[in-house]
Design a protein around this motif. Structure first.
Motif, PDB file in Angstrom:
ATOM      1  N   GLU A  44       0.039   8.303   0.113  1.00  0.00           N
ATOM      2  CA  GLU A  44      -0.856   9.220   0.827  1.00  0.00           C
ATOM      3  C   GLU A  44      -2.104   8.497   1.323  1.00  0.00           C
ATOM      4  O   GLU A  44      -2.534   8.673   2.465  1.00  0.00           O
ATOM      5  CB  GLU A  44      -1.238  10.387  -0.085  1.00  0.00           C
ATOM      6  N   THR A  45      -2.667   7.654   0.457  1.00  0.00           N
ATOM      7  CA  THR A  45      -3.836   6.879   0.870  1.00  0.00           C
ATOM      8  C   THR A  45      -3.481   5.983   2.049  1.00  0.00           C
ATOM      9  O   THR A  45      -4.247   5.865   3.008  1.00  0.00           O
ATOM     10  CB  THR A  45      -4.341   6.020  -0.306  1.00  0.00           C
ATOM     11  N   ALA A  87       0.421   3.735  -3.106  1.00  0.00           N
ATOM     12  CA  ALA A  87      -0.328   4.954  -2.808  1.00  0.00           C
ATOM     13  C   ALA A  87       0.017   5.436  -1.402  1.00  0.00           C
ATOM     14  O   ALA A  87      -0.741   5.233  -0.464  1.00  0.00           O
ATOM     15  CB  ALA A  87      -1.825   4.674  -2.919  1.00  0.00           C
ATOM     16  N   ARG A 108      -1.323   6.493   4.364  1.00  0.00           N
ATOM     17  CA  ARG A 108      -1.278   7.305   5.589  1.00  0.00           C
ATOM     18  C   ARG A 108      -2.684   7.598   6.086  1.00  0.00           C
ATOM     19  O   ARG A 108      -2.955   7.543   7.278  1.00  0.00           O
ATOM     20  CB  ARG A 108      -0.537   8.621   5.332  1.00  0.00           C
ATOM     21  N   LEU A 109      -3.591   7.904   5.144  1.00  0.00           N
ATOM     22  CA  LEU A 109      -4.966   8.223   5.536  1.00  0.00           C
ATOM     23  C   LEU A 109      -5.653   7.014   6.164  1.00  0.00           C
ATOM     24  O   LEU A 109      -6.683   7.145   6.812  1.00  0.00           O
ATOM     25  CB  LEU A 109      -5.769   8.700   4.330  1.00  0.00           C
ATOM     26  N   LEU A 110      -5.106   5.826   5.945  1.00  0.00           N
ATOM     27  CA  LEU A 110      -5.694   4.629   6.545  1.00  0.00           C
ATOM     28  C   LEU A 110      -4.937   4.224   7.809  1.00  0.00           C
ATOM     29  O   LEU A 110      -5.122   3.139   8.331  1.00  0.00           O
ATOM     30  CB  LEU A 110      -5.689   3.489   5.529  1.00  0.00           C
ATOM     31  N   ALA A 138       0.839  -1.201   0.000  1.00  0.00           N
ATOM     32  CA  ALA A 138       0.000   0.000   0.000  1.00  0.00           C
ATOM     33  C   ALA A 138       0.876   1.254   0.000  1.00  0.00           C
ATOM     34  O   ALA A 138       0.613   2.202  -0.730  1.00  0.00           O
ATOM     35  CB  ALA A 138      -0.921   0.000   1.221  1.00  0.00           C
TER      36      ALA A 138
END
Lengths: 291, 239
Positions: free
Chosen positions: A176-177, A174, A179-181, A170
């Motif tokens: 940034e994605t 991606a 990190r958002l998770l 991951a």
């Protein structure tokens, strides 16, 4: 025929090591878009540590463990201490900094150990078994295949079966994605560097005994493995392994049949041919990255 | 309002030299849906990115559940229960549906509840259950948005930040997603801050609306009165 069998086995044995080393390059490339030009030098450090520990303790295996542990630690050190600060700058600066790290390491190793060529210990005999009059492969060659197989399968399982692997994939695809998770991408990158340097250390234990230990012992291996990784497509772990085996075989046939002075030309011809026909490499997963 | 889950005061943030947000004030009451509206370039996406920690605020306060979270790392904010679903969802197209969902709860220590949360997402979005082994690349736009929202729900957040969930979706799918958000609010007490170009769809389910223009809040009102207000519609929303 005897010559062909010998060259094939020898090529595959070297190719397996190039594959492992190329895999380490791919691990870092996928996570950070940096080609770790210091990987050869870092692996040499691990080899010297193995040499010292093995000489002092009399145990090859203690040396090998020390090499792997030091590889992991050096991976963390180089990523946290240096590469983290240049990974997001222009691609060229990351390469130049990595080359700088490489030169620094070679110089320090030279100061500590001198530049003499030293024989490197092996855990098993390098004298080939013979079938009739055929010299086929040595116990050490078998050991090489076994270790590389364990490394490659281990990394494949890590990536596809574990949550650490899922985090790594991951973070590579991606960041940034991820990190958002809730994924700590920065820690994942450090783990990736540690893992890659550990694999590099293993590769150095397998390839240096086929020549000598000296501060630049892994330079040619790095260039060859880099070629293998590019041929396979820098993004693809499978490509790195196949690329490594192909380059190993090619080098062996070229030097066996045409003479060792044209070996490097053979690799370059293959590299140019692959880049002309499939610029992304043989196993590239997509032609262009999404922005 | 004293029961606000999210309170933003004088928030200034931006990229490089230029500020995009010039002092945003915002209250999001717990268990409600707030729609953030505004033209392109108004700063809606930057607002969400700042709230979730992707952009560092230059000044101002962001209090979430009473705690200041301005400048806190993204991963920590997610773990505190504030989940950001970025524009286009951010589905990792190389990974399977199941892996995308798993990723949403990797940081959680309660494995059983994470597994239960994943099953709930499959119940909420049956199309995902049918395609759990397929990679994100194979999904339609609507399915990707479902996956993105579902993946955020796996973390059992208290609050969702949604950036343009209707982007590129058929009207029917947009309605489905908006209806679902309302349900999650009403049944689970989820708090939602939703940024939308599709003003009608957003206001149809929102409790309150906030209009942003050039990095400032220019209007805040009940969703129903905002939807009926001709002057706001003409001046800022372009319809």
């Amino acid at each position: 025929m005897e010559r062909f069998v010998f060259l094939t086995v020898d090529g595959l044995a070297h190719g397996a090591i190039y594959a492992a080393f190329a895999l380490a390059l791919v691990l870092i490339w996928r996570g950070t878009r940096v080609v770790n030009f210091a990987q050869g030098a870092m692996a040499v450090v691990s080899a010297y540590i193995a040499y010292s520990v093995a000489s002092a303790s009399g145990s090859y295996w203690l040396g090998a463990i020390a090499a792997i542990v030091s590889g992991l630690a050096l991976g963390v050190l180089v990523e946290r201490g240096v590469m983290r600060f240049v990974a997001h700058t222009a691609p060229l600066s990351a390469i130049v900094v990595a080359l700088g790290v490489s030169l620094l390491i070679a110089a320090v190793v030279g100061i500590l150990y001198g530049v003499d060529q030293r024989p490197f210990p092996v855990p098993f005999s390098r004298t080939p078994y013979t079938i009739g009059s055929y010299a086929v492969f040595s116990p050490f060659t078998l050991f090489t295949f076994g270790v590389v197989a364990v490394v490659v399968i281990g990394i494949a399982l890590l990536f596809t079966r574990t949550s650490v692997g899922l985090r790594m994939r991951a973070s590579a695809f991606a960041p940034e994605t991820a990190r958002l998770l809730g994924v700590n991408v920065s820690r994942v990158l450090t783990v990736g560097w540690a893992l890659a340097a550990g694999v590099g250390a293993v590769a150095s234990l397998l390839i240096i005994p086929t020549a000598f230990l000296q501060p630049n012992a892994m330079d040619l291996v790095f260039v060859t493995a880099f070629t293998a990784a590019v041929i396979g497509g820098l993004d693809s772990p499978v490509g790195a392994v196949v690329g490594g085996l192909v380059v190993g075989l090619l080098l062996s046939y070229v030097s066996g049949y045409l003479g060792s002075n044209v070996t490097s030309i053979g690799v370059l011809v293959l590299l140019v041919a692959v880049l002309l026909l499939r610029p992304g490499g043989l196993f590239t997963m997509r032609q262009a990255r999404r922005v | 309002m004293s029961d606000a889950l999210l309170e933003v005061d004088g928030l200034v943030a931006g990229y490089g030299g230029a500020a995009v947000l010039h002092g945003i004030d915002l209250r999001v009451p717990a268990g409600t849906i707030t729609a953030v509206l505004g033209a392109n370039g108004a700063g809606k996406t930057t607002l969400l990115r700042t709230l979730s920690g992707l952009v560092r605020p230059r000044s101002g306060q962001i209090r979430y559940g009473g705690t200041e979270i301005g400048g806190v790392r993204v991963e920590r904010i997610v773990r505190a229960g504030l989940a950001h679903v970025p524009e286009s969802g951010g589905v990792i197209t190389e990974l399977t549906v199941a892996d995308n969902l798993r990723l949403g709860g990797l940081w959680r220590t309660d494995r059983d509840d994470t597994a239960a949360a994943i099953e709930e997402v499959y119940e909420l979005f049956p199309p995902l259950a049918a395609r759990r082994k397929e990679i994100g690349e194979a999904l339609s736009g609507g399915e990707r948005q479902m996956l993105a929202i579902g993946r955020a729900l796996v973390a059992r957040p208290r609050m969702l930040l949604l950036d343009e969930p209707s982007l590129g979706l058929a009207p029917r799918v947009t309605t489905q997603i908006m209806t679902l958000l309302r349900q999650l609010c009403d049944t689970r007490g989820l708090t939602v801050l939703i940024v939308e170009q599709n003003v009608r769809a957003a206001l149809s389910v929102a409790d309150q609306g906030v209009v942003i223009s050039l990095g400032r809040v220019v209007r805040r009102a009940d969703a129903s009165s905002l939807a009926a207000d001709e002057s706001v519609r003409h001046a800022y929303l372009g319809f």
